[in-house]
Design a protein around this motif. Structure first.
Motif, PDB file in Angstrom:
ATOM      1  N   ARG A 116      51.258  36.183  52.101  1.00  0.00           N
ATOM      2  CA  ARG A 116      51.348  34.838  51.530  1.00  0.00           C
ATOM      3  C   ARG A 116      50.127  34.566  50.672  1.00  0.00           C
ATOM      4  NH1 ARG A 116      53.470  34.737  56.507  1.00  0.00           N
ATOM      5  NH2 ARG A 116      51.446  34.381  57.497  1.00  0.00           N
ATOM      6  N   LEU A 117      50.383  33.987  49.526  1.00  0.00           N
ATOM      7  CA  LEU A 117      49.331  33.708  48.553  1.00  0.00           C
ATOM      8  C   LEU A 117      49.408  32.256  48.122  1.00  0.00           C
ATOM      9  CD1 LEU A 117      49.931  36.868  46.301  1.00  0.00           C
ATOM     10  CD2 LEU A 117      48.313  36.635  48.185  1.00  0.00           C
ATOM     11  N   VAL A 118      48.259  31.582  48.110  1.00  0.00           N
ATOM     12  CA  VAL A 118      48.216  30.184  47.707  1.00  0.00           C
ATOM     13  C   VAL A 118      47.069  29.992  46.726  1.00  0.00           C
ATOM     14  CG1 VAL A 118      47.959  27.803  48.452  1.00  0.00           C
ATOM     15  CG2 VAL A 118      49.162  29.438  49.920  1.00  0.00           C
ATOM     16  N   GLU A 119      47.419  29.602  45.498  1.00  0.00           N
ATOM     17  CA  GLU A 119      46.405  29.364  44.479  1.00  0.00           C
ATOM     18  C   GLU A 119      45.899  27.927  44.530  1.00  0.00           C
ATOM     19  OE1 GLU A 119      49.666  31.950  42.440  1.00  0.00           O
ATOM     20  OE2 GLU A 119      49.552  30.192  43.744  1.00  0.00           O
ATOM     21  N   SER A 120      44.676  27.739  44.052  1.00  0.00           N
ATOM     22  CA  SER A 120      44.106  26.405  43.899  1.00  0.00           C
ATOM     23  C   SER A 120      43.028  26.478  42.825  1.00  0.00           C
ATOM     24  CB  SER A 120      43.521  25.901  45.219  1.00  0.00           C
ATOM     25  OG  SER A 120      42.477  26.759  45.650  1.00  0.00           O
ATOM     26  N   GLY A 121      42.578  25.308  42.384  1.00  0.00           N
ATOM     27  CA  GLY A 121      41.469  25.254  41.449  1.00  0.00           C
ATOM     28  C   GLY A 121      41.841  24.955  40.011  1.00  0.00           C
ATOM     29  N   CYS A 150      42.543  32.103  45.290  1.00  0.00           N
ATOM     30  CA  CYS A 150      43.826  32.532  45.843  1.00  0.00           C
ATOM     31  C   CYS A 150      43.578  32.923  47.298  1.00  0.00           C
ATOM     32  CB  CYS A 150      44.389  33.706  45.061  1.00  0.00           C
ATOM     33  SG  CYS A 150      45.914  34.415  45.741  1.00  0.00           S
ATOM     34  N   ALA A 151      44.130  32.134  48.205  1.00  0.00           N
ATOM     35  CA  ALA A 151      43.993  32.417  49.625  1.00  0.00           C
ATOM     36  C   ALA A 151      45.105  33.361  50.064  1.00  0.00           C
ATOM     37  CB  ALA A 151      44.047  31.127  50.425  1.00  0.00           C
ATOM     38  N   THR A 152      44.728  34.421  50.758  1.00  0.00           N
ATOM     39  CA  THR A 152      45.722  35.381  51.227  1.00  0.00           C
ATOM     40  C   THR A 152      45.858  35.289  52.743  1.00  0.00           C
ATOM     41  OG1 THR A 152      44.176  37.210  51.610  1.00  0.00           O
ATOM     42  CG2 THR A 152      44.990  36.919  49.361  1.00  0.00           C
ATOM     43  N   SER A 153      47.064  35.499  53.224  1.00  0.00           N
ATOM     44  CA  SER A 153      47.312  35.512  54.659  1.00  0.00           C
ATOM     45  C   SER A 153      48.517  36.388  54.937  1.00  0.00           C
ATOM     46  CB  SER A 153      47.533  34.091  55.193  1.00  0.00           C
ATOM     47  OG  SER A 153      48.662  33.505  54.573  1.00  0.00           O
ATOM     48  N   SER A 204      37.201  38.487  41.108  1.00  0.00           N
ATOM     49  CA  SER A 204      36.407  38.960  42.239  1.00  0.00           C
ATOM     50  C   SER A 204      37.155  38.666  43.522  1.00  0.00           C
ATOM     51  CB  SER A 204      35.031  38.300  42.251  1.00  0.00           C
ATOM     52  OG  SER A 204      35.150  36.902  42.432  1.00  0.00           O
ATOM     53  N   ARG A 205      36.656  39.214  44.609  1.00  0.00           N
ATOM     54  CA  ARG A 205      37.290  38.975  45.894  1.00  0.00           C
ATOM     55  C   ARG A 205      36.226  38.823  46.969  1.00  0.00           C
ATOM     56  NH1 ARG A 205      38.936  44.521  48.854  1.00  0.00           N
ATOM     57  NH2 ARG A 205      37.039  45.648  48.375  1.00  0.00           N
ATOM     58  N   ASP A 206      36.590  38.180  48.055  1.00  0.00           N
ATOM     59  CA  ASP A 206      35.732  38.034  49.219  1.00  0.00           C
ATOM     60  C   ASP A 206      36.579  38.438  50.418  1.00  0.00           C
ATOM     61  OD1 ASP A 206      34.283  37.215  51.454  1.00  0.00           O
ATOM     62  OD2 ASP A 206      33.425  35.488  50.399  1.00  0.00           O
ATOM     63  N   ASN A 207      36.367  39.657  50.890  1.00  0.00           N
ATOM     64  CA  ASN A 207      37.177  40.161  51.998  1.00  0.00           C
ATOM     65  C   ASN A 207      36.997  39.365  53.269  1.00  0.00           C
ATOM     66  OD1 ASN A 207      38.622  42.097  50.739  1.00  0.00           O
ATOM     67  ND2 ASN A 207      37.533  43.837  51.597  1.00  0.00           N
ATOM     68  N   MET A 238      39.956  36.022  50.264  1.00  0.00           N
ATOM     69  CA  MET A 238      40.108  35.224  49.058  1.00  0.00           C
ATOM     70  C   MET A 238      40.004  36.088  47.809  1.00  0.00           C
ATOM     71  SD  MET A 238      40.536  32.031  49.953  1.00  0.00           S
ATOM     72  CE  MET A 238      40.157  31.152  48.438  1.00  0.00           C
ATOM     73  N   LEU A 239      40.738  35.685  46.791  1.00  0.00           N
ATOM     74  CA  LEU A 239      40.640  36.254  45.451  1.00  0.00           C
ATOM     75  C   LEU A 239      40.243  35.119  44.521  1.00  0.00           C
ATOM     76  CD1 LEU A 239      41.349  38.763  43.555  1.00  0.00           C
ATOM     77  CD2 LEU A 239      43.525  37.552  43.168  1.00  0.00           C
ATOM     78  N   TYR A 240      39.408  35.428  43.523  1.00  0.00           N
ATOM     79  CA  TYR A 240      38.926  34.398  42.605  1.00  0.00           C
ATOM     80  C   TYR A 240      39.123  34.831  41.153  1.00  0.00           C
ATOM     81  CZ  TYR A 240      36.485  32.927  46.830  1.00  0.00           C
ATOM     82  OH  TYR A 240      36.184  32.550  48.115  1.00  0.00           O
ATOM     83  N   LEU A 241      39.170  33.814  40.295  1.00  0.00           N
ATOM     84  CA  LEU A 241      39.134  34.064  38.855  1.00  0.00           C
ATOM     85  C   LEU A 241      38.207  33.020  38.251  1.00  0.00           C
ATOM     86  CD1 LEU A 241      40.279  35.835  36.540  1.00  0.00           C
ATOM     87  CD2 LEU A 241      41.913  33.974  36.108  1.00  0.00           C
ATOM     88  N   GLN A 242      37.017  33.456  37.859  1.00  0.00           N
ATOM     89  CA  GLN A 242      36.076  32.576  37.175  1.00  0.00           C
ATOM     90  C   GLN A 242      36.406  32.597  35.691  1.00  0.00           C
ATOM     91  OE1 GLN A 242      33.549  30.570  38.407  1.00  0.00           O
ATOM     92  NE2 GLN A 242      33.393  29.834  36.294  1.00  0.00           N
TER      93      GLN A 242
END
Length: 124
Positions: free
Chosen positions: A3-8, A22-25, A71-74, A78-82
């Motif tokens: 499951r993926l949920v974007e925000s921002g 992008c929150a992953t679960s 980038s990502r934060d294991n 989380m996945l990010y797009l700056q």
């Protein structure tokens, strides 16, 4: 299932910045690559950036290279797009997506799981 949920997303002026998350679960252990895509009405989904989960190698569309950083934060799943130096042509709905195969691809059809999208609007 992943499951993926974007925000921002949001409204920003030309030259401004936004950071998408992008929150992953779910079955996150099956993720081997993730990407960001964007889509405008009537157009196909367009590749923006991708990252290999194992090597953290990054890939960018020419249109965003030098302005966007994936980038990502294991630890936080989380996945990010700056996104910096935003332009009106960056206006779109942005989606994160994941795939289980190690090889990074730029085609949307290569990604199995998708978030619901977040709107980015850049005003001129």
């Amino acid at each position: 299932q992943v499951r993926l949920v974007e925000s921002g997303g949001g409204l920003v002026q030309t030259g401004g910045s936004l950071r998408l998350s992008c929150a992953t679960s779910g079955r996150t252990f099956s993720i081997n690559a993730m990407g960001w895509f964007r889509q405008t009405p009537g157009e196909a989904r367009e590749f923006v950036a991708a990252i290999s989960w194992g090597t953290e190698t990054t890939y960018y569309a020419d249109s965003v290279k030098g302005r966007f950083t994936i980038s990502r934060d294991n630890s936080k799943n989380m996945l990010y797009l700056q996104m910096n130096s935003l332009k009106p042509e960056d206006t779109a709905v942005y989606y994160c997506a994941s795939r289980t195969v190690h090889e990074v691809v730029r085609s949307a059809s290569g990604y199995a799981f998708w978030g619901q999208g977040t709107q980015v609007t850049v005003s001129s």
